[in-house]
Scaffold this motif. Sequence first.
Motif, PDB file in Angstrom:
ATOM      1  N   TYR A 259      67.308  98.136  46.662  1.00  0.00           N
ATOM      2  CA  TYR A 259      67.415  99.299  45.790  1.00  0.00           C
ATOM      3  C   TYR A 259      66.769 100.509  46.441  1.00  0.00           C
ATOM      4  O   TYR A 259      65.621 100.454  46.897  1.00  0.00           O
ATOM      5  CB  TYR A 259      66.754  99.008  44.450  1.00  0.00           C
ATOM      6  N   PRO A 261      65.913 104.525  45.591  1.00  0.00           N
ATOM      7  CA  PRO A 261      65.913 105.469  44.471  1.00  0.00           C
ATOM      8  C   PRO A 261      66.996 106.540  44.633  1.00  0.00           C
ATOM      9  O   PRO A 261      67.164 107.113  45.708  1.00  0.00           O
ATOM     10  CB  PRO A 261      64.509 106.086  44.526  1.00  0.00           C
ATOM     11  N   CYS A 262      67.728 106.787  43.557  1.00  0.00           N
ATOM     12  CA  CYS A 262      68.733 107.842  43.556  1.00  0.00           C
ATOM     13  C   CYS A 262      68.021 109.188  43.603  1.00  0.00           C
ATOM     14  O   CYS A 262      67.074 109.428  42.851  1.00  0.00           O
ATOM     15  CB  CYS A 262      69.594 107.728  42.302  1.00  0.00           C
ATOM     16  N   SER A 266      66.274 109.465  39.815  1.00  0.00           N
ATOM     17  CA  SER A 266      65.026 108.721  39.932  1.00  0.00           C
ATOM     18  C   SER A 266      63.788 109.606  39.865  1.00  0.00           C
ATOM     19  O   SER A 266      62.671 109.104  39.852  1.00  0.00           O
ATOM     20  CB  SER A 266      65.006 107.925  41.252  1.00  0.00           C
ATOM     21  N   CYS A 285      72.299 112.182  35.599  1.00  0.00           N
ATOM     22  CA  CYS A 285      73.129 111.212  36.317  1.00  0.00           C
ATOM     23  C   CYS A 285      74.598 111.551  36.115  1.00  0.00           C
ATOM     24  O   CYS A 285      74.964 112.266  35.170  1.00  0.00           O
ATOM     25  CB  CYS A 285      72.835 109.814  35.774  1.00  0.00           C
ATOM     26  N   SER A 315      69.484 106.533  34.080  1.00  0.00           N
ATOM     27  CA  SER A 315      69.490 106.129  35.478  1.00  0.00           C
ATOM     28  C   SER A 315      70.827 105.511  35.845  1.00  0.00           C
ATOM     29  O   SER A 315      71.518 104.929  35.003  1.00  0.00           O
ATOM     30  CB  SER A 315      68.367 105.117  35.727  1.00  0.00           C
ATOM     31  N   ASP A 317      71.328 102.895  37.484  1.00  0.00           N
ATOM     32  CA  ASP A 317      71.118 101.484  37.793  1.00  0.00           C
ATOM     33  C   ASP A 317      72.420 100.715  37.587  1.00  0.00           C
ATOM     34  O   ASP A 317      72.987 100.684  36.508  1.00  0.00           O
ATOM     35  CB  ASP A 317      70.032 100.923  36.867  1.00  0.00           C
TER      36      ASP A 317
END
Length: 350
Positions: A259, A261-262, A266, A285, A315, A317
Amino acid sequence: MEKHLQAKGLFDTWAYRAYSLTVLTSTHCNLGCAYCFQNIERDPTGGSRPRRIGYARLSSTTITSALDFAGRRMAEAQLEQLTVTLMGGEPLLNPEGCRELLSRASAYGLRSATMISNCALLTKPQARALADVGLDLVQVTLDGDRDDHDRIRVRRSDSGGTFDTIVRNIAAAMRTTSIRFIIRVNVSHHNHAGMPLLLDRLSDALDASRCTLYFALVGDVGIGYSNGLLASTDAAEEFTRWYRRALDLGFEIPRPRAYVPCQSCSFEDGRYGAVVSADGSLSSCWDTAGKPGWEVGSLDNGYLPPEETKDRWVSCDELNDYGGDPSVFRSFRDRVDAWILDQLTAAGQL
């Protein structure tokens, strides 16, 4: 799996080198996909015109505000380069906005530019014009082989299929520009049986060496949409067979990563990236861009205080995108990633 990834350096982190700016150039779309997360209501007639988020079109004024905003954020983060992602709706419903944004972004150290497009409108002149102002990567989605795709990914105007048009446009863009393509293949119980034929068809039509191809389970994110293909052992085995065939045909496949972080969602102060809708509103997002009540600020006034955005800050995710049991999806993903990792290691690509 985790130890294997760590040993290969796939958990390594690095400092961001460019500010990430995602801009919706038009919130309208020429297609009517039932699972689209931008739908707000099903077509009451049962056709291909689900109600979507409100209409907005990127203007020169908003481009100025977006680039000024990015420039200030870049200075604060001590970043000298910019990456731009063009999104929609369908970004090519506003080709002038796409070209103007990329052309003017060069003054901000444009490092790379990506477009998320259905490619039904990507003509040769459009591709050349966008490549000339810095577009180097396009992500396009297919919904399986031709017959399945044409049932699922249909035009809003006449419910007609789009497969041949999309593949023809990609092939033409490859012949006339250096643009690379990421082909996302959405997978559901509606289309998984046709994947082997799709791979052979794409190999015949496209330069596989300029395509990264990956398969993605369609999440239960649309209004009234559900995916009956469980993330089971059988599904994971299907995915690995398709990836094996893709490699044999010369396509690139995504390499597994831990993973990361965006840059947009994030960090709740937007220090490394921003998602901007066509009207100048800020979202955390892609999933919430253009949706009323989910704004987290505006280009003119910046981000709202955290206490006002805590319930709107979404997020990206991927476990949430699937919409199913996260543990089931994680197991499925790990099995597929482990297989890909073994293949790339054997080929000396890791």
